[in-house]
Design an enzyme around this catalytic site. Structure first.
Site, PDB file in Angstrom:
ATOM      1  N   GLU A   1       7.396  -3.544  -1.593  1.00 21.66           N
ATOM      2  CA  GLU A   1       6.069  -3.879  -1.062  1.00 21.66           C
ATOM      3  C   GLU A   1       5.452  -2.719  -0.282  1.00 21.66           C
ATOM      4  O   GLU A   1       5.689  -2.568   0.916  1.00 21.66           O
ATOM      5  CB  GLU A   1       6.162  -5.121  -0.156  1.00 21.66           C
ATOM      6  CG  GLU A   1       4.797  -5.541   0.371  1.00 21.66           C
ATOM      7  CD  GLU A   1       4.820  -6.836   1.192  1.00 21.66           C
ATOM      8  OE1 GLU A   1       5.890  -7.453   1.323  1.00 21.66           O
ATOM      9  OE2 GLU A   1       3.761  -7.216   1.699  1.00 21.66           O
TER      10      GLU A   1
ATOM     11  N   LYS B   1       5.308  -5.662  -5.123  1.00 24.12           N
ATOM     12  CA  LYS B   1       4.400  -6.544  -4.373  1.00 24.12           C
ATOM     13  C   LYS B   1       3.322  -5.697  -3.707  1.00 24.12           C
ATOM     14  O   LYS B   1       3.484  -5.245  -2.566  1.00 24.12           O
ATOM     15  CB  LYS B   1       5.193  -7.335  -3.323  1.00 24.12           C
ATOM     16  CG  LYS B   1       4.311  -8.209  -2.436  1.00 24.12           C
ATOM     17  CD  LYS B   1       5.119  -9.275  -1.717  1.00 24.12           C
ATOM     18  CE  LYS B   1       4.266 -10.035  -0.727  1.00 24.12           C
ATOM     19  NZ  LYS B   1       4.867 -11.262  -0.243  1.00 24.12           N
TER      20      LYS B   1
HETATM   21  P1  13P Z   1       0.261 -12.444   3.023  1.00 24.90           P
HETATM   22  O1  13P Z   1       0.081 -13.097   1.687  1.00 24.90           O
HETATM   23  O2  13P Z   1      -0.072 -13.336   4.174  1.00 24.90           O
HETATM   24  O3  13P Z   1      -0.394 -11.097   3.089  1.00 24.90           O
HETATM   25  O4  13P Z   1       1.812 -12.189   3.237  1.00 24.90           O
HETATM   26  C1  13P Z   1       2.616 -11.901   2.201  1.00 24.90           C
HETATM   27  C2  13P Z   1       3.756 -11.109   2.672  1.00 24.90           C
HETATM   28  O5  13P Z   1       4.877 -11.418   2.364  1.00 24.90           O
HETATM   29  C3  13P Z   1       3.496  -9.922   3.491  1.00 24.90           C
HETATM   30  O6  13P Z   1       4.641  -9.163   3.628  1.00 24.90           O
END
Ligand code: 13P
Length: 405
Positions: free
Chosen positions: A230, A272
């Protein structure tokens, strides 16, 4: 490796090698039909380290998490962050209240029809419901794969710009991931953050954050956990969508270069990212079609086709925006083969929280609200979400400047 080439030595010995030079072209007339087991080994050559032990499992977990019509529920808020969520509905941040809230989420009847995985905070991985049943078991019974946030949060990045951070948590990670696997987790998440401004993201911030993601990914795979990679580019700023796309390309290029260096097995990993949107303070109008085109263009330019899925974060978008943008993305033609799905935290939980308000008598209403947004995003993954067809109590979105998760 060039298609059709067989890495005979590695296949025969069962060992994994990092060097592609060991692959040789079959000579004319030679038999190139390996036994089935040998073929599987050959396919994994080029993967460094001991991923061989888990390669098949990693791939099948990642594939299961990205089945058509399914996505992820991100409920890995740290104790401080869940405290903010609970405070927004007037509920105290105690272990009992966190247990009650997460219990209603995981035991929601039918959730597994739309949700394939749930990202948990460490406390939740080891927690039970009030009756003493492990949350991990409840999730598995609902067909939802348990996952775990493994990073230890953001820290200021010395030598970079003052707003920039690096993501901590590599120390002791191999021991922790082995323990999390034992406890039932099958995937992991690590959130690195990049920020756009006139001077950022700096080269240092991109190098550090993408290196951390690749190192984390490899360590997880060696323990059997599918890493969700991510690299979140925050919405903060007044930049236009072109600039977000440009930064997105630079960041993804660096992520996958580093994944190659670290020997990450891409088939057993997920990405992500944020969707490609303009800065929150940009003045102008943007359509879901623009967001979809820029996001897909960025992915098509930088994301290897062997990665099975992209599980977007919601980043402060409202529940409806997050569903509509995802649906449009899945309804237009594209070259990229990946599943484009959701891994939303805020955009899956807002209506649910507002319906619950910490009251036992509201549990059913809260579960209905959660199910409605899960269904909306499931339809969006299929490119079929009809705007407004599912209820939402989150009209504003939850964007917060300098957001900390
Ligand atoms: P949000 O969808 O609230 O942005 O959070 C997802 C997430 O896992 C952030 O690390």
């Amino acid at each position: 490796m060039v298609a059709g080439f067989v890495c005979g030595a590695a296949a025969a010995s069962g060992s994994f090698v990092g060097s592609k030079q060991m692959c040789v072209a079959p000579t004319a007339g030679a038999s190139v039909a390996p036994r089935r087991g040998a073929l599987r080994m050959a396919m994994n050559v080029g993967v460094k380290g001991n991923v061989s032990k888990f390669a098949d499992e990693l791939k099948s977990t990642a594939d299961k998490m990205t089945l058509p019509g399914k996505g992820l529920l991100a409920v890995d808020e740290s104790t401080a962050t869940i405290g903010k969520r609970l405070a927004s509905i007037g509920v105290e941040n105690t272990e009992a209240n966190r247990q009650a809230y997460r219990s209603l989420l995981f035991s929601c009847p039918g959730l597994g029809e739309y949700i394939s995985g749930a990202i948990l905070f460490e406390e939740t991985l080891y927690q039970t419901d009030k009756a003493g049943k492990l949350f991990v078991d409840i999730l598995n019974e609902n067909g939802i794969v348990p996952g775990i946030k493994v990073d230890k949060g953001l820290s200021p990045l010395g030598g970079a710009e003052p707003i920039e951070t690096w993501c901590t948590g590599l120390d002791g990670l191999a021991e922790r991931t082995a323990a999390y696997y034992k406890q039932g987790a099958r995937f992991a998440k690590w959130r690195a953050v990049l920020q756009i401004s006139d001077k950022t993201p700096s080269k240092l911030s991109i190098a550090e954050n993408t290196w951390g993601l690749a190192r984390y990914a490899k360590i997880c795979q060696d323990s059997g956990l599918v890493p969700i990679i991510e690299p979140e580019i925050l919405m903060d700023g007044d930049h236009d969508i072109e600039r977000t796309a440009e930064v997105g390309e630079e960041v993804l290029a660096s992520v996958y270069k580093n994944c190659d260096t670290c020997g990450v097995y891409l088939e057993g990993s997920l990405l992500k990212p944020n969707m490609v949107v303009p800065g929150a303070e940009w003045k102008g109008a943007i359509q879901p079609e623009d967001i979809a085109k820029y996001t897909i263009r960025t992915l098509e330019r930088r994301l290897p086709s062997s990665v099975p899925g992209v599980t977007f974060l919601s980043g402060g978008m409202s529940e409806e925006e997050a569903s509509i943008n995802l649906s449009v993305m899945n309804s237009i033609p594209r070259k990229g083969p990946w599943s484009l799905t959701f891994s939303y935290g805020r955009a899956l939980q807002q209506s649910c929280l507002k319906s619950w308000l910490g009251k036992e008598e509201n549990v059913k209403a809260a579960q209905d609200a959660l199910l409605a947004r899960a269904r909306a995003n499931s339809m969006a993954n299929l490119g079929k979400y009809v705007p407004g067809s599912e209820p939402s109590l989150d009209k504003q979105g939850t964007f917060e400047k300098g957001y900390k998760y």
